[in-house]
Design a protein around this motif. Structure first.
Motif, PDB file in Angstrom:
ATOM      1  N   ARG A  88      56.522 -23.895  14.677  1.00  0.00           N
ATOM      2  CA  ARG A  88      55.940 -23.767  13.133  1.00  0.00           C
ATOM      3  C   ARG A  88      55.222 -22.248  13.226  1.00  0.00           C
ATOM      4  N   GLU A  89      55.622 -21.377  13.586  1.00  0.00           N
ATOM      5  CA  GLU A  89      55.155 -20.072  13.560  1.00  0.00           C
ATOM      6  C   GLU A  89      55.219 -19.532  12.163  1.00  0.00           C
ATOM      7  N   ARG A  90      54.200 -18.691  11.817  1.00  0.00           N
ATOM      8  CA  ARG A  90      54.371 -18.281  10.193  1.00  0.00           C
ATOM      9  C   ARG A  90      54.921 -16.717  10.352  1.00  0.00           C
ATOM     10  N   LEU A  91      55.991 -16.441   9.745  1.00  0.00           N
ATOM     11  CA  LEU A  91      56.519 -15.301   9.667  1.00  0.00           C
ATOM     12  C   LEU A  91      55.795 -14.253   8.727  1.00  0.00           C
ATOM     13  N   ARG A  92      55.797 -13.037   9.102  1.00  0.00           N
ATOM     14  CA  ARG A  92      55.170 -11.873   8.066  1.00  0.00           C
ATOM     15  C   ARG A  92      56.361 -11.555   6.999  1.00  0.00           C
ATOM     16  N   TYR A 103      75.776 -11.505  19.766  1.00  0.00           N
ATOM     17  CA  TYR A 103      74.344 -11.072  20.375  1.00  0.00           C
ATOM     18  C   TYR A 103      73.565 -10.212  19.405  1.00  0.00           C
ATOM     19  N   PHE A 104      73.941  -9.565  18.283  1.00  0.00           N
ATOM     20  CA  PHE A 104      73.002  -8.981  17.294  1.00  0.00           C
ATOM     21  C   PHE A 104      72.282 -10.000  16.487  1.00  0.00           C
ATOM     22  N   ILE A 105      73.117 -11.174  16.351  1.00  0.00           N
ATOM     23  CA  ILE A 105      72.264 -12.167  15.374  1.00  0.00           C
ATOM     24  C   ILE A 105      71.345 -12.967  16.141  1.00  0.00           C
ATOM     25  N   ASN A 106      71.505 -12.921  17.529  1.00  0.00           N
ATOM     26  CA  ASN A 106      70.576 -13.809  18.449  1.00  0.00           C
ATOM     27  C   ASN A 106      69.182 -13.481  18.281  1.00  0.00           C
ATOM     28  N   PRO A 107      68.656 -12.283  18.330  1.00  0.00           N
ATOM     29  CA  PRO A 107      67.129 -12.103  17.858  1.00  0.00           C
ATOM     30  C   PRO A 107      66.798 -12.481  16.668  1.00  0.00           C
ATOM     31  N   LEU A 108      67.339 -12.516  15.436  1.00  0.00           N
ATOM     32  CA  LEU A 108      67.108 -12.918  14.230  1.00  0.00           C
ATOM     33  C   LEU A 108      67.051 -14.803  14.394  1.00  0.00           C
ATOM     34  N   LEU A 109      68.034 -15.384  15.239  1.00  0.00           N
ATOM     35  CA  LEU A 109      68.000 -16.681  15.421  1.00  0.00           C
ATOM     36  C   LEU A 109      66.822 -17.164  16.028  1.00  0.00           C
ATOM     37  N   SER A 110      66.434 -16.419  17.044  1.00  0.00           N
ATOM     38  CA  SER A 110      64.956 -16.871  17.848  1.00  0.00           C
ATOM     39  C   SER A 110      63.981 -16.867  17.020  1.00  0.00           C
ATOM     40  N   VAL A 111      63.968 -16.106  15.691  1.00  0.00           N
ATOM     41  CA  VAL A 111      62.784 -15.824  14.781  1.00  0.00           C
ATOM     42  C   VAL A 111      62.850 -17.241  14.023  1.00  0.00           C
ATOM     43  N   VAL A 112      63.894 -17.746  13.554  1.00  0.00           N
ATOM     44  CA  VAL A 112      64.177 -18.926  13.031  1.00  0.00           C
ATOM     45  C   VAL A 112      63.785 -20.171  13.791  1.00  0.00           C
ATOM     46  N   PHE A 113      64.170 -20.250  15.210  1.00  0.00           N
ATOM     47  CA  PHE A 113      63.571 -20.991  16.210  1.00  0.00           C
ATOM     48  C   PHE A 113      62.079 -21.152  16.101  1.00  0.00           C
ATOM     49  N   GLY A 114      61.532 -20.154  15.995  1.00  0.00           N
ATOM     50  CA  GLY A 114      60.019 -20.011  16.053  1.00  0.00           C
ATOM     51  C   GLY A 114      59.394 -20.638  14.911  1.00  0.00           C
ATOM     52  N   VAL A 115      60.087 -20.506  13.892  1.00  0.00           N
ATOM     53  CA  VAL A 115      59.731 -21.240  12.624  1.00  0.00           C
ATOM     54  C   VAL A 115      59.891 -22.507  12.595  1.00  0.00           C
ATOM     55  N   VAL A 116      61.121 -23.091  12.775  1.00  0.00           N
ATOM     56  CA  VAL A 116      61.510 -24.510  12.965  1.00  0.00           C
ATOM     57  C   VAL A 116      60.782 -25.243  14.013  1.00  0.00           C
ATOM     58  N   ILE A 117      60.687 -24.670  15.239  1.00  0.00           N
ATOM     59  CA  ILE A 117      60.380 -25.562  16.219  1.00  0.00           C
ATOM     60  C   ILE A 117      58.839 -25.271  16.605  1.00  0.00           C
TER      61      ILE A 117
END
Length: 307
Positions: free
Chosen positions: A119-123, A103-117
């Protein structure tokens, strides 16, 4: 002005999710699969009772006319069943620390989903956070001598669940009722099967043990209702910060109550995850502050049904 009731409701929800590792071991000698089946059964009962009190059923008619949404909810039901099952297995087999890691990792995975699915651009600092998270998995794999599969499966299943729920866009109580209804018959069939085989523990260890198993319905539904009450009263950024209460409590229970071992290599891995979350949260808050008056940059989405 900050809504104090909203904050209290949110804290109560995440504290309840955080102390789950104290509850499920009380259900022994029942095994994880039986506990999971009983949890599904009694969660459906509990949430239907709550909806009955509210006399809120009009959504059912609308839902049956949307097969695509029903399909997504069926997928959500399968994914959350996997998540619940792994969590119960973890805390009842002395692996609460690894469960909290998920559950600590989960927020980071949500960021990855944002990029992959999406197409969000990360800062830049978001990339730093993701990199720290990936490094933590490498360090923990070396420390455990294996992949931290419980943490990764919990993070992956819960992240996927959150992603599906984003597409469904349905209130949590109604969604939970639908999801548990979808998996109710398999759960009931398994519960009946183990009773007929004589291997069931439910109903064979006294009234207190039976009540604790029935209580899994309430401990699933009540924090969800508290979360809903909080979500409508306070900003999502505030709710997003509260979400860390649950894995922090799970970590402390694993370390201080269940006395799980934490060698230096695991401390290093956890510290990297925490550094990643601090980086992600601080960057999100700063960006939201700069964009005040515009749509704020979102923090990691808060969890809905942990464990």
């Amino acid at each position: 002005m900050v809504d104090r009731r909203g904050i209290l409701f949110g804290v109560a929800a995440y504290v309840m999710w955080g102390i789950f590792p104290l509850y499920f071991p009380l259900l022994k000698p029942a095994g994880p699969s039986e506990i999971l089946a009983q949890r599904i059964i009694w969660s459906l009962v509990a949430v239907l009772m709550m909806l009955a009190v509210r006399r809120h059923w009009s959504w059912v008619r609308d839902l049956v006319r949307q097969p695509k949404k029903l399909g997504l909810l069926a997928l959500a039901a399968v994914v959350i069943t996997v998540n619940w099952g792994i969590f119960i297995y973890a805390v009842n087999s002395g692996r609460t620390l690894e469960a909290s890691l998920g559950y600590f990792i989960n927020p980071l995975l949500s960021v990855v989903f944002g990029v992959v699915i999406f197409r969000e651009r990360l800062r830049r600092w978001q990339w730093v956070a993701v990199g720290l998270g990936a490094l933590s998995v490498v360090v923990l794999t070396i420390g455990y001598g294996r992949l931290p599969w419980i943490a990764l499966l919990l993070a992956g299943s819960f992240g996927t669940y959150g992603l599906v729920k984003k597409f469904v866009n349905m209130p949590s109580a109604e969604s939970l009722a639908t999801e548990t209804f979808i998996i109710f018959l398999p759960a009931l069939a398994y519960a009946v099967y183990v009773q007929l085989q004589g291997t069931a523990d439910f109903g064979h260890h006294g009234a207190g043990h039976a009540l604790l198993i029935v209580g899994t319905g309430l401990v699933t539904a009540v924090p969800l209702m508290l979360f809903n009450a909080s979500a409508i009263r306070i900003p999502m950024s505030t709710l997003g910060m509260l979400q860390y209460l649950a894995p922090v409590l799970q970590f402390l229970i694993g370390l201080l109550v269940q006395h799980e071992t934490m060698p230096a290599s695991r401390w290093a891995g956890f510290l990297l995850v925490w550094a990643a979350l601090i980086t992600l949260s601080v960057n999100g808050l700063r960006t939201a502050h700069r964009n005040r008056g515009n749509v704020p940059a979102p923090l990691p989405e808060p969890a809905l049904q942990q464990g």
